[in-house]
Design an enzyme around this catalytic site. Structure first.
Site, PDB file in Angstrom:
ATOM      1  N   ASP A  68     -12.160  19.816 -37.249  1.00 47.70           N
ATOM      2  CA  ASP A  68     -13.466  20.479 -37.181  1.00 47.70           C
ATOM      3  C   ASP A  68     -13.446  21.889 -37.762  1.00 47.70           C
ATOM      4  O   ASP A  68     -12.378  22.454 -38.020  1.00 47.70           O
ATOM      5  CB  ASP A  68     -13.953  20.527 -35.723  1.00 47.70           C
ATOM      6  CG  ASP A  68     -12.814  20.793 -34.738  1.00 47.70           C
ATOM      7  OD1 ASP A  68     -11.828  21.426 -35.137  1.00 47.70           O
ATOM      8  OD2 ASP A  68     -12.917  20.367 -33.578  1.00 47.70           O
ATOM      9  N   ASN A 137     -14.543  20.387 -20.947  1.00 53.85           N
ATOM     10  CA  ASN A 137     -15.666  19.470 -20.686  1.00 53.85           C
ATOM     11  C   ASN A 137     -15.393  18.059 -21.233  1.00 53.85           C
ATOM     12  O   ASN A 137     -16.290  17.231 -21.290  1.00 53.85           O
ATOM     13  CB  ASN A 137     -16.965  20.018 -21.295  1.00 53.85           C
ATOM     14  CG  ASN A 137     -16.912  20.097 -22.817  1.00 53.85           C
ATOM     15  OD1 ASN A 137     -15.875  19.810 -23.430  1.00 53.85           O
ATOM     16  ND2 ASN A 137     -18.004  20.482 -23.445  1.00 53.85           N
ATOM     17  N   HIS A 139     -14.386  17.304 -24.373  1.00 57.42           N
ATOM     18  CA  HIS A 139     -14.607  17.056 -25.807  1.00 57.42           C
ATOM     19  C   HIS A 139     -13.292  16.837 -26.538  1.00 57.42           C
ATOM     20  O   HIS A 139     -12.247  17.362 -26.143  1.00 57.42           O
ATOM     21  CB  HIS A 139     -15.464  18.156 -26.470  1.00 57.42           C
ATOM     22  CG  HIS A 139     -14.795  19.474 -26.671  1.00 57.42           C
ATOM     23  ND1 HIS A 139     -15.459  20.677 -26.532  1.00 57.42           N
ATOM     24  CD2 HIS A 139     -13.522  19.812 -27.042  1.00 57.42           C
ATOM     25  CE1 HIS A 139     -14.641  21.670 -26.793  1.00 57.42           C
ATOM     26  NE2 HIS A 139     -13.454  21.179 -27.103  1.00 57.42           N
ATOM     27  N   GLU A 144     -18.935  16.647 -28.486  1.00 60.80           N
ATOM     28  CA  GLU A 144     -19.320  17.214 -27.201  1.00 60.80           C
ATOM     29  C   GLU A 144     -19.964  16.139 -26.308  1.00 60.80           C
ATOM     30  O   GLU A 144     -20.444  15.117 -26.810  1.00 60.80           O
ATOM     31  CB  GLU A 144     -20.336  18.347 -27.432  1.00 60.80           C
ATOM     32  CG  GLU A 144     -19.768  19.556 -28.181  1.00 60.80           C
ATOM     33  CD  GLU A 144     -18.925  20.473 -27.285  1.00 60.80           C
ATOM     34  OE1 GLU A 144     -18.278  19.988 -26.342  1.00 60.80           O
ATOM     35  OE2 GLU A 144     -18.908  21.687 -27.549  1.00 60.80           O
TER      36      GLU A 144
HETATM   37  C1  F6R Z   1     -10.059  22.217 -32.157  1.00 60.67           C
HETATM   38  C2  F6R Z   1     -10.567  21.086 -31.386  1.00 60.67           C
HETATM   39  C3  F6R Z   1     -10.937  21.252 -29.944  1.00 60.67           C
HETATM   40  C4  F6R Z   1      -9.799  21.877 -29.122  1.00 60.67           C
HETATM   41  C5  F6R Z   1     -10.235  22.062 -27.674  1.00 60.67           C
HETATM   42  C6  F6R Z   1      -9.159  22.750 -26.854  1.00 60.67           C
HETATM   43  O1  F6R Z   1      -9.780  21.828 -33.476  1.00 60.67           O
HETATM   44  O2  F6R Z   1     -10.730  20.042 -31.922  1.00 60.67           O
HETATM   45  O3  F6R Z   1     -11.256  19.999 -29.407  1.00 60.67           O
HETATM   46  O4  F6R Z   1      -8.677  21.069 -29.190  1.00 60.67           O
HETATM   47  O5  F6R Z   1     -11.395  22.823 -27.611  1.00 60.67           O
HETATM   48  O6  F6R Z   1      -8.997  24.066 -27.291  1.00 60.67           O
HETATM   49  P1  F6R Z   1      -7.778  24.968 -26.784  1.00 60.67           P
HETATM   50  O7  F6R Z   1      -6.540  24.335 -27.295  1.00 60.67           O
HETATM   51  O8  F6R Z   1      -8.005  26.313 -27.416  1.00 60.67           O
HETATM   52  O9  F6R Z   1      -7.848  24.973 -25.298  1.00 60.67           O
END
Ligand code: F6R
Length: 253
Positions: A68, A137, A139, A144
């Site tokens: 992403d 959450n 995702h 989301e």
């Molecule tokens: C980022 C992504 C998100 C993160 C998630 C956890 O490329 O795809 O799904 O993996 O938000 O983020 P952290 O590792 O910062 O807790």
């Protein structure tokens, strides 16, 4: 099959995952890797750079697809996910620029930007190994919580909780982009193997959703229960907070 692997600590989790990737690339030099950003894979990228310096992994023919990117942030923006990948991995190993694939955060036509990334994903057929973090959450990528899951690359409004969680990377939560472009659930589920990593206790509730027996679009990671080859890699702190006890492998090192 979905299994839980419990490591003593984050460093062991990161090191073992890097070794797993190095082994895969040794067997298949043109491995297609699906990559995540954020704080979870930082240790993994450090270990991969270490293995590269030790000549244990060669990225020459490796292809990468990132999950992403924030809408509105150019590659040069210090909080863009491209910048993150360049800073922590791409600039430190011998990956070919043409082999790096990223959804575009800057575009005039959103549909065209999504189509473009989807086409690149289709050209490789599937990702060999997808690395995932998980949002508090539930995702994965920036898929989301929603009424239904979206299979293809799409633009998404970031959930208030995601904006709040990611504000730590910006000066102020108002600076966090409100939208992202993300790989859809379809490409993630087509990956041959999925490694989902988590080392913060705040992720335990979301991880429970992966073992609950219920697939719920409000907890997007729950779809992983329908995949045939998923390893959920956690440290002991996260494991101790899980309510479900799936088949578990303990790794003490
Ligand atoms: C980022 C992504 C998100 C993160 C998630 C956890 O490329 O795809 O799904 O993996 O938000 O983020 P952290 O590792 O910062 O807790």
């Amino acid at each position: 099959m979905i299994e839980l692997v419990v490591y003593d600590d984050y460093q062991t989790l990161s090191r073992q995952t890097a070794k797993y990737i190095a082994e895969l690339v040794r067997k298949k030099p043109n491995t297609v890797l699906g990559l995540a950003t954020g704080s979870t894979p930082l240790g993994l990228y450090q270990e991969l750079v270490h293995l590269y310096n030790e000549k244990e992994i060669d990225f020459k023919d490796v292809l990468t697809f990132n999950l992403d990117e924030y809408v509105g942030l150019p590659k040069e923006h210090p909080q863009s996910y491209y910048y993150f990948m360049n800073q922590h991995l791409f600039s430190k190993v011998n990956i070919a620029k043409n082999n790096i694939h990223f959804p575009r955060g800057i575009f005039t036509d959103p549909k065209e930007a999504c189509r473009e990334y989807e086409k690149q994903l289709t050209e490789v057929d599937h990702i060999d190994l997808q690395i995932l973090g998980i949002g508090s959450n539930g995702h994965i990528g920036f898929n989301e919580p929603a009424k239904r899951m979206t299979l293809d690359t799409h633009i998404t409004d970031l959930a208030p909780r995601t904006i709040q969680d990611n504000a730590r990377f910006f000066n102020d939560s108002n600076e966090v982009p409100r939208q992202a472009i993300t790989m859809g659930i379809g490409s993630i589920m087509r990956a041959k193997t999925i490694l989902l990593m988590a080392h913060k206790e705040s992720k335990a509730e979301a991880i429970d959703a992966i073992f609950s027996g219920v697939v719920d679009p409000n907890l997007p990671a729950s779809i992983l229960q329908l995949h045939s080859n998923v390893l959920v890699l956690v440290n002991k702190e996260v494991a101790n907070r899980l309510h479900y006890r799936p088949p578990t492998i303990m790794v003490n090192q």
